[in-house]
Design a protein around this motif. Sequence first.
Motif, mmCIF file in Angstrom:
data_model
loop_
_atom_site.group_PDB
_atom_site.id
_atom_site.type_symbol
_atom_site.label_atom_id
_atom_site.label_comp_id
_atom_site.label_asym_id
_atom_site.label_seq_id
_atom_site.Cartn_x
_atom_site.Cartn_y
_atom_site.Cartn_z
ATOM 1 N N GLU A 118 32.414 50.470 34.527
ATOM 2 C CA GLU A 118 32.299 49.597 35.700
ATOM 3 C C GLU A 118 31.664 48.252 35.353
ATOM 4 O O GLU A 118 31.971 47.233 35.966
ATOM 5 N N THR A 119 30.834 48.229 34.323
ATOM 6 C CA THR A 119 30.192 46.970 33.921
ATOM 7 C C THR A 119 30.718 46.429 32.597
ATOM 8 O O THR A 119 30.309 45.341 32.171
ATOM 9 N N MET A 131 42.252 36.188 31.710
ATOM 10 C CA MET A 131 41.459 36.650 32.846
ATOM 11 C C MET A 131 40.315 37.509 32.326
ATOM 12 O O MET A 131 40.512 38.352 31.454
ATOM 13 N N GLU A 132 39.121 37.271 32.870
ATOM 14 C CA GLU A 132 37.944 38.038 32.483
ATOM 15 C C GLU A 132 37.415 38.792 33.694
ATOM 16 O O GLU A 132 37.330 38.235 34.785
ATOM 17 N N PHE A 133 37.053 40.066 33.477
ATOM 18 C CA PHE A 133 36.584 40.941 34.537
ATOM 19 C C PHE A 133 35.459 41.830 34.031
ATOM 20 O O PHE A 133 35.366 42.076 32.835
ATOM 21 N N THR A 134 34.692 42.381 34.959
ATOM 22 C CA THR A 134 33.953 43.609 34.669
ATOM 23 C C THR A 134 34.932 44.729 34.997
ATOM 24 O O THR A 134 35.925 44.512 35.710
ATOM 25 N N ALA A 137 35.517 45.210 38.801
ATOM 26 C CA ALA A 137 36.293 44.099 39.369
ATOM 27 C C ALA A 137 37.753 44.185 38.922
ATOM 28 O O ALA A 137 38.665 43.908 39.711
ATOM 29 N N TYR A 138 37.976 44.569 37.688
ATOM 30 C CA TYR A 138 39.345 44.749 37.190
ATOM 31 C C TYR A 138 40.063 45.841 37.984
ATOM 32 O O TYR A 138 41.183 45.646 38.474
ATOM 33 N N GLY A 143 43.763 45.788 38.652
ATOM 34 C CA GLY A 143 44.470 46.957 38.127
ATOM 35 C C GLY A 143 45.200 47.761 39.192
ATOM 36 O O GLY A 143 46.428 47.902 39.145
ATOM 37 N N LEU A 144 44.451 48.293 40.158
ATOM 38 C CA LEU A 144 45.094 49.086 41.204
ATOM 39 C C LEU A 144 45.983 48.243 42.119
ATOM 40 O O LEU A 144 47.098 48.682 42.440
ATOM 41 N N PRO A 145 45.551 47.048 42.556
ATOM 42 C CA PRO A 145 46.476 46.250 43.379
ATOM 43 C C PRO A 145 47.792 45.936 42.663
ATOM 44 O O PRO A 145 48.865 46.014 43.275
ATOM 45 N N ASN A 146 47.748 45.599 41.406
ATOM 46 C CA ASN A 146 48.968 45.290 40.651
ATOM 47 C C ASN A 146 49.824 46.545 40.472
ATOM 48 O O ASN A 146 51.053 46.506 40.623
#
Length: 173
Positions: A118-119, A131-134, A137-138, A143-146
């Motif tokens: 998660e972090t 694109m940068e994420f934790t 947030a990814y 991830g899931l929306p895409n």
Amino acid sequence: MPETANEAINMYQASVPIVLRALTNLKTILGKAEAWAGEKNVKEETVLNARLALDMLPFSKQIQLVSDNAKGIAARLGNVENPSYADDEKTFAELHERLQKTIDFVKSVPEAGFSGSETRELVLKFPQRTMEFTGLAYLTGFGLPNFFFHYTTAYAILRHSGVPLGKPDYLGG
């Protein structure tokens, strides 16, 4: 989401079972599309090349992108290598095989690898941008929306084409 600020989210449970259920549902949906095409004497390539709009990707590519997103979620959050698939499926049988291979991969990712994801910092590189994420947030913002964008689009293409599907097919058992 966590009920309190001190409660951690289980990233494995928030991703893998959700993705596996949708992939399994998609295999069933694909089977119904194949049966429908056979009953209605619709050519396989007609279904695989169907789209909702001229400028969108065809049904077969939607399946490939569902697969790619599922693999990406499991690999990135599970801290394992993301396998590359050729994106060369041209038949119902090959798409079934692709989905099964994806399910098998997602199931193979050890739950322990998701610990702390998660972090974890994740960087996705695309031809036009990075694109940068934790990890959280990814998962929740990309991830899931895409994944579900392409899953829903595949379903909608088949419904639009006349395949007799309904909400229970989309949601599964």
